[in-house]
Design an enzyme around this catalytic site. Structure first.
Site, short mmCIF file in Angstrom:
data_model
loop_
_atom_site.label_atom_id
_atom_site.label_comp_id
_atom_site.label_asym_id
_atom_site.label_seq_id
_atom_site.Cartn_x
_atom_site.Cartn_y
_atom_site.Cartn_z
N ASP A 35 0.82 -1.21 0.00
CA ASP A 35 0.00 0.00 0.00
C ASP A 35 0.86 1.26 0.00
O ASP A 35 2.04 1.22 0.32
CB ASP A 35 -0.87 0.02 1.26
CG ASP A 35 -2.14 -0.78 1.07
OD1 ASP A 35 -2.39 -1.24 -0.05
OD2 ASP A 35 -2.87 -0.94 2.06
N LYS A 42 -3.58 3.73 -3.04
CA LYS A 42 -4.30 4.88 -3.57
C LYS A 42 -3.28 5.94 -3.96
O LYS A 42 -2.27 6.10 -3.31
CB LYS A 42 -5.22 5.48 -2.50
CG LYS A 42 -6.46 4.69 -2.27
CD LYS A 42 -7.42 5.46 -1.40
CE LYS A 42 -7.30 5.10 0.05
NZ LYS A 42 -8.31 5.70 0.90
N MET A 53 -8.76 8.94 9.67
CA MET A 53 -9.39 9.48 8.45
C MET A 53 -10.40 10.58 8.79
O MET A 53 -11.50 10.61 8.23
CB MET A 53 -10.10 8.35 7.67
CG MET A 53 -9.13 7.33 7.13
SD MET A 53 -9.92 5.96 6.29
CE MET A 53 -10.17 4.80 7.63
N1 SAH Z 1 -4.48 0.20 9.05
C1 SAH Z 1 -3.96 1.54 9.38
C2 SAH Z 1 -5.02 2.59 9.19
C3 SAH Z 1 -5.41 2.77 7.73
S1 SAH Z 1 -6.65 4.00 7.52
C4 SAH Z 1 -3.47 1.52 10.83
O1 SAH Z 1 -3.70 0.55 11.55
O2 SAH Z 1 -2.80 2.47 11.23
C5 SAH Z 1 -5.67 5.41 7.08
C6 SAH Z 1 -5.69 6.42 8.21
O3 SAH Z 1 -4.81 5.99 9.25
C7 SAH Z 1 -5.18 7.79 7.84
O4 SAH Z 1 -6.21 8.58 7.26
C8 SAH Z 1 -4.76 8.35 9.18
O5 SAH Z 1 -5.88 8.78 9.93
C9 SAH Z 1 -4.21 7.10 9.84
N2 SAH Z 1 -2.75 6.96 9.69
C10 SAH Z 1 -2.09 5.93 9.16
N3 SAH Z 1 -0.76 6.12 9.23
C11 SAH Z 1 -0.58 7.31 9.83
C12 SAH Z 1 0.56 8.08 10.21
N4 SAH Z 1 1.81 7.66 9.99
N5 SAH Z 1 0.35 9.27 10.83
C13 SAH Z 1 -0.88 9.70 11.08
N6 SAH Z 1 -1.99 9.05 10.75
C14 SAH Z 1 -1.85 7.86 10.14
#
Ligand code: SAH
Length: 260
Positions: A49, A69, A183
């Protein structure tokens, strides 16, 4: 070194015809698990991803397929990703599906696992450090803290339709003292309004942790009342946390203190 580690820990092996759904963590590549490293070492093909750190991919000689994406547009539909995983496994490949954070936390890993289960493809889930816990830790914010919150609620700010998640925000507000929002940057204003309407104080601490656990991490500490304005200027990859535990960041912001 890698082999010593694998033998010492007695790790499972990524076998032919299997798919491993692996969480890469929120940013810092050091947050991948030993099983994740094992998968990078053994995979023939990796579907990854956008949120996965490039440095992890350079560790592997496997074929790499981008399945994320770009600029907010899905360049690859979820069904296609699931079908590709099934087809590669049925070809007898060792397949690594590498996702940001934890694959089962707002990551659609459940849907991919369902597709594999339904197609009779054997798979393993390798959990990862999720942004809503590990990302906060990189900002010095304990997701729970005895003096501030005994519970936490994880929420996604927008649903499959790209709109604000439809839920009973007053009930959410009462449910746990601390809310962690994925998100949610785009809808921060609406969410803050709903929580204020439900009786939360505008002075309640809130933080936006943007690019958490990455070199360009930014921690914006604000209040519920100031959240909308703060979110407008924040980078788009962000976790929002609302609750008294945010106050701990002042004392525990270890990354800012130790960075050169
Ligand atoms: N599976 C991922 C989440 C995916 S949804 C997890 O467990 O972290 C994507 C959302 O995750 C983003 O919109 C943001 O809100 C958050 N996110 C993922 N990585 C991030 C990062 N390094 N810093 C801040 N927010 C993050």
């Amino acid at each position: 070194m890698q082999n010593d580690l694998i033998v010492a820990l007695g790790l499972a092996s990524l076998e032919k015809g299997w798919v491993w759904l692996v969480g890469a963590g929120p940013g810092d590549p050091g947050l991948i698990t030993a099983l994740g490293l094992q998968a990078l070492n053994q995979a023939d093909v990796i579907l990854y991803d956008a949120l996965v750190d490039e440095r992890l991919l350079t560790l592997s000689t496997a074929e790499k397929i981008y399945a994320g994406k770009r600029a907010g547009v899905r360049s690859c539909k979820q069904d296609e990703i699931s079908q590709t995983l099934v087809a590669l496994a049925k070809d007898g490949r060792r397949v690594l599906r590498l996702k940001g954070g934890d694959p089962f936390v707002f990551g659609r890993g459940g849907e991919e696992a369902q597709a594999l289960a339904r197609a009779g493809v054997p798979f393993r889930i390798v959990p990862g450090v999720t942004a809503g816990i590990g990302g906060l830790a990189y900002a010095g914010i304990p997701v729970t803290h005895r003096d501030t919150n005994h519970a936490v609620t994880f929420i996604t700010g927008h649903g499959a339709d790209g709109k604000l998640t439809q839920m009973d925000w007053a009930a959410v507000s009462r449910g746990a003292p601390t809310l962690v929002l994925y998100m949610a940057r785009k809808f921060a204003g609406e969410i803050a309004q709903a929580l204020l309407a439900a009786g939360r104080s505008p002075d309640q601490p809130a933080a936006i942790v943007a690019n958490a656990a990455r070199a360009d991490q930014q921690v914006i500490v604000t209040t519920l009342g100031g959240l909308e304005g703060a979110a407008q200027n924040a980078p788009s990859l962000a976790i929002i946390v609302i609750g008294e535990n945010v106050k701990l960041a002042e004392e525990l912001n270890w990354l800012a203190k130790t960075a050169p």
